[in-house]
Design a protein around this motif. Structure first.
Motif, mmCIF file in Angstrom:
data_model
loop_
_atom_site.group_PDB
_atom_site.id
_atom_site.type_symbol
_atom_site.label_atom_id
_atom_site.label_comp_id
_atom_site.label_asym_id
_atom_site.label_seq_id
_atom_site.Cartn_x
_atom_site.Cartn_y
_atom_site.Cartn_z
ATOM 1 N N GLY A 78 0.827 -1.202 0.000
ATOM 2 C CA GLY A 78 0.000 0.000 0.000
ATOM 3 C C GLY A 78 0.859 1.249 0.000
ATOM 4 N N ILE A 79 1.559 1.462 1.090
ATOM 5 C CA ILE A 79 2.421 2.628 1.226
ATOM 6 C C ILE A 79 3.832 2.175 1.568
ATOM 7 C CG2 ILE A 79 2.725 4.848 2.365
ATOM 8 C CD1 ILE A 79 -0.121 4.685 3.340
ATOM 9 N N SER A 80 4.804 2.705 0.845
ATOM 10 C CA SER A 80 6.194 2.406 1.124
ATOM 11 C C SER A 80 6.904 3.697 1.475
ATOM 12 C CB SER A 80 6.853 1.835 -0.125
ATOM 13 O OG SER A 80 7.195 0.518 0.073
ATOM 14 N N MET A 81 7.986 3.590 2.209
ATOM 15 C CA MET A 81 8.665 4.818 2.589
ATOM 16 C C MET A 81 10.171 4.717 2.395
ATOM 17 S SD MET A 81 8.171 7.151 5.903
ATOM 18 C CE MET A 81 9.275 8.534 6.208
ATOM 19 N N ILE A 82 10.737 5.811 1.873
ATOM 20 C CA ILE A 82 12.193 5.930 1.783
ATOM 21 C C ILE A 82 12.606 6.997 2.782
ATOM 22 C CG2 ILE A 82 14.145 6.463 0.290
ATOM 23 C CD1 ILE A 82 12.345 5.882 -2.073
ATOM 24 N N PHE A 83 13.578 6.673 3.614
ATOM 25 C CA PHE A 83 13.904 7.582 4.705
ATOM 26 C C PHE A 83 14.994 8.588 4.343
ATOM 27 C CE2 PHE A 83 11.898 3.985 6.720
ATOM 28 C CZ PHE A 83 11.012 4.615 7.566
ATOM 29 N N GLN A 84 15.060 9.584 5.229
ATOM 30 C CA GLN A 84 15.983 10.697 5.049
ATOM 31 C C GLN A 84 17.447 10.262 5.151
ATOM 32 O OE1 GLN A 84 14.466 13.709 7.648
ATOM 33 N NE2 GLN A 84 15.830 15.304 6.958
ATOM 34 N N GLU A 85 17.724 9.166 5.869
ATOM 35 C CA GLU A 85 19.105 8.822 6.189
ATOM 36 C C GLU A 85 19.517 7.507 5.515
ATOM 37 O OE1 GLU A 85 16.615 8.780 8.496
ATOM 38 O OE2 GLU A 85 16.765 10.778 9.395
ATOM 39 N N PRO A 86 20.059 7.581 4.285
ATOM 40 C CA PRO A 86 20.406 6.338 3.591
ATOM 41 C C PRO A 86 21.517 5.563 4.295
ATOM 42 C CG PRO A 86 21.250 8.219 2.391
ATOM 43 C CD PRO A 86 20.407 8.761 3.491
ATOM 44 N N MET A 87 22.404 6.260 5.034
ATOM 45 C CA MET A 87 23.548 5.581 5.621
ATOM 46 C C MET A 87 23.130 4.655 6.767
ATOM 47 S SD MET A 87 25.545 6.747 3.513
ATOM 48 C CE MET A 87 27.225 6.255 3.855
ATOM 49 N N SER A 88 22.075 5.020 7.478
ATOM 50 C CA SER A 88 21.756 4.240 8.680
ATOM 51 C C SER A 88 20.431 3.493 8.576
ATOM 52 C CB SER A 88 21.729 5.170 9.892
ATOM 53 O OG SER A 88 20.838 6.241 9.647
ATOM 54 N N SER A 89 19.762 3.602 7.432
ATOM 55 C CA SER A 89 18.437 2.996 7.342
ATOM 56 C C SER A 89 18.455 1.541 6.887
ATOM 57 C CB SER A 89 17.538 3.805 6.409
ATOM 58 O OG SER A 89 17.250 5.045 7.019
ATOM 59 N N LEU A 90 19.622 1.040 6.501
ATOM 60 C CA LEU A 90 19.717 -0.376 6.134
ATOM 61 C C LEU A 90 20.369 -1.130 7.279
ATOM 62 C CD1 LEU A 90 20.889 0.023 2.440
ATOM 63 C CD2 LEU A 90 18.756 -1.030 3.187
ATOM 64 N N ASN A 91 19.916 -2.363 7.498
ATOM 65 C CA ASN A 91 20.478 -3.174 8.574
ATOM 66 C C ASN A 91 21.888 -3.637 8.188
ATOM 67 O OD1 ASN A 91 21.069 -5.195 10.489
ATOM 68 N ND2 ASN A 91 18.885 -5.492 10.840
#
Ligand SMILES: Nc1ncnc2c1ncn2[C@@H]1O[C@H](COP(=O)(O)OP(=O)(O)OP(=O)(O)O)[C@@H](O)[C@H]1O
Ligand SMILES: [Mg+2]
Lengths: 333, 313
Positions: free
Chosen positions: A100-113
């Protein structure tokens, strides 16, 4: 004015508070906007105006101290039914996120595990929301990485986030956000942390994918240059409230709210596409705990009059053009 | 990676060499002549002289150290004065209870501490969170001999659920031996769970605030998956450290527990060796415990490597 059928998301009078009881700080006072299906709405405003809080409220991801005080978040699902996101329970929200809704966050460096490969993290979306075999999953992940133009996609799927640059990580985030074909993508300043050339590439990519995948985008930014490049519609936020919404050309050519005029006046028009940062308007954003009564922008506004202390709300001043100013300064920019 | 292992190996050799040196010096530092100390006040001068020759104490100190090192490297840690057997034989027969007790109690500590630590962090500030911290502090502050004595009295003597002491006697089968370790392991495990609990909670709290945990939620997975897959794996890295440290402490911490439950382990052995002035056995225990410590450290670091691909040595 759009007919409701064309609207994928309509936010009405959203209020969000942090803290409990008397100590509650109202971060969003009155956020209202509508986003047309297949369109891009840019949500703009200075730092601290409440853009990220708005997107987190939509995703149901407010931190534990925050909660929605009132308002409606009407979202049209792909089957045509409309659901108020504010009324969803945990399970309802889980099903909504992703397809339904997906989100891309402001902080690419820390948003991936850091401990899982990017292929794993993208594929997990399919694992969660679609019933496909693991071979199918791997294939789709690689296709998706190719779609976001990551060279050597098959090998890259096995990389860990720390092996990728910031731009590549943001592409991975986009791939993850898009793999389930969301109806709505929320992108919270997806390029702010990246340098200018990478920024342009990512924006190109998002525009291309929007056409290919037919999705609506809520694009959050404080960069008017990016707005001109990306948006169909614009909603301008100031101190936790939307003060103006209009189509992008209308907004630039017939600016109605003095705050938006200030925002636009502070950048040279010729340079709009270069993605320059906003030069702040004289004065500073008022503290959320000490807002003036009536129009929150009045203390910084050159047009301010005694009447500005009366409450204002977003009103349609011309077809499809809303402004929260008791005066009407059409085209005065 | 290969050069890392080489460096680690050299580091380990240096540590072992230092431990051997300390073990050697320690015995020489004891006031008076080791030979007469070992034999006690009633020994005749001839006996002392004979023992001096047997121990090589008539040689120059450097030569003594040289032959001590050479023997140690060959796996010869000398003769126990009390048992009249090689130290290595004495130690080997006592190693099992201690090492199994350490492992067993580590398991107990992990089983108690990790779920509570995770839950306390997830529900930070809740009643469960506060109760678990208080209980953990309480558990850590009660000396293990007290817990041990209480368990022994009520669970073993009164209720008869577990054996009260010993290791089942000569010829006891594996199950029987393990049955004797249950109470000691719980005793030692409870004491050590406090540290692991606090570490798990603290490290989980950190991780739950990370951006990638929010990303995980945004993907639409259950809270259970968010916590157990995305957060726990990251929180596990500091937990591995504390578990490694705890294990090393457990081996030496076993002394008290072994005494309370009268287990024939290395802890009991070394206490008796001190009382009997059996210096070679004291030396040998010191060396073996240090070697275990070094080994556990190495395993901990290799585990890091396996879990976290960012770690480059
Ligand atoms: N967890 C929180 N607790 C309390 N207040 C918060 C919290 N998160 C945000 N706020 C408040 O909400 C307001 C809006 O913050 P938000 O992050 O939405 O700003 P933004 O428009 O996204 O700014 P930026 O452009 O810097 O990203 C800020 O005044 C901030 O202090
Ligand atoms: Mg923000």
């Amino acid at each position: 004015m759009q007919t409701p059928d064309d609207t994928i998301l309509s936010v009405e009078g959203l209020r969000v508070g942090f803290g409990r009881g008397a100590a509650t700080v109202t971060a969003l006072r009155d956020v209202s906007f509508t986003l047309g299906r297949g369109k891009t709405l840019a949500l703009v405003g200075e730092s601290g105006s409440g853009k990220s809080v708005t997107s987190l409220a939509l995703m149901g991801l407010l931190p534990p101290s925050g909660r929605i005080l009132s308002g409606r978040l009407n979202f049209r699902r792909s089957d045509g039914t409309v659901v108020d996101l504010a009324g969803l329970d945990a399970a309802g929200y889980r099903a909504m996120r992703g397809p339904g809704i997906s989100m891309i966050f402001q902080e690419p460096m820390s948003s991936l595990n850091p401990l899982f490969t990017v292929g794993d993290q993208i594929g997990e979306m399919l694992l969660l929301h679609e019933n496909v075999s693991s071979a199918q999953r791997d294939k789709r992940v690689i296709e998706m990485l190719e779609l976001v133009e990551i060279p050597g996609a098959a090998a890259r799927a096995k990389s860990y986030p720390h092996e990728l640059s910031g731009g590549m990580r943001q592409r991975v985030m986009i791939a993850m956000g898009l793999i389930c074909n969301p109806a709505l993508l929320i992108a919270d300043e997806p390029t702010t942390a990246l340098d200018v050339t990478i920024q342009a590439q990512i924006l190109d990519l998002m525009r291309r994918l929007q056409k290919e995948l037919d999705m609506s985008i809520l694009f959050i930014t404080h960069d008017m240059g990016v707005v001109a490049e990306m948006a169909d519609q614009v909603a301008v936020m100031y101190a936790g409230a939307v003060v103006e919404q209009a189509g992008v050309l209308d907004l630039f050519d017939h600016t109605r709210h003095p705050y938006t005029q200030g925002l636009l006046a502070s950048i040279p028009r010729d340079d709009l596409v270069d993605g320059e940062r906003l030069v702040p308007i004289p004065g500073s954003v008022p503290s959320l705990t000490a807002l003036p009564s009536g129009c929150a922008f009045a203390p910084r506004c050159s047009h301010a009059q005694p009447e500005c202390h009366r409450p204002v709300s977003l009103e349609e001043k011309a077809s499809g053009h809303l402004s929260a100013c008791i005066f009407d300064f059409a085209g005065a920019a | 990676m290969r050069s890392y292992l080489l460096r680690r190996l050299i580091g380990m050799i240096v540590v072992i060499f230092l431990v051997l040196t300390i073990a050697f010096v320690l015995v020489r530092l004891a006031p008076g002549d080791p030979a007469s100390l070992m034999l006690g006040p009633d020994a005749s001068p001839e006996e002392v002289a004979a023992l001096r020759v047997r121990l090589g104490l008539d040689q120059p100190i450097i030569a003594q150290f040289g032959s001590f090192l050479a023997n140690a490297l060959r796996g010869d840690l000398g003769q126990s004065l009390f048992f009249n057997q090689p130290v290595t034989t004495v130690l080997a027969s006592r190693a099992e209870p201690t090492i199994v007790l350490a492992l067993f109690s580590l398991l107990v500590a992990l089983v108690i501490a990790t779920p509570i630590g995770i839950w306390a962090a997830y529900r930070r500030g809740s009643v469960l969170d506060q109760t678990s911290i208080t209980t953990a502090m309480l558990a850590a502050s009660v000396p293990s001999f007290l817990t041990g004595l209480v368990f022994q009295r009520y669970l073993a003597t009164d209720l008869g659920w577990f054996p009260a002491s010993g290791y089942g006697g000569a010829g006891a089968g594996f199950t029987e031996r393990m049955r004797h370790l249950i109470l000691p392991a719980i005793t030692l495990g409870i004491t050590n769970s406090a540290l692991i609990l606090r570490f798990t909670r603290a490290s989980m709290l950190d991780i739950l605030g990370e951006d990638y945990v929010r990303t995980a939620r945004a993907k639409g997975m259950t809270e259970r998956r968010v916590v157990l897959r995305h957060a726990l794996k990251n929180a596990g890295i500091p937990i591995i450290t504390v578990v490694g440290l705890t294990f090393a402490l457990l081996v030496s911490g076993a002394v008290v527990t072994e005494r309370v439950f009268n287990l024939p382990g290395m802890g009991n052995l070394v206490v008796n060796a001190v009382l009997r002035r059996d210096y070679p056995v004291i030396q040998g225990t010191l060396i073996v415990v240090a070697a275990l410590y070094v080994l556990v450290n190495l395993i901990t670091d290799l585990l890091y490597l396996a879990v976290d691909k960012r770690v480059k040595y």
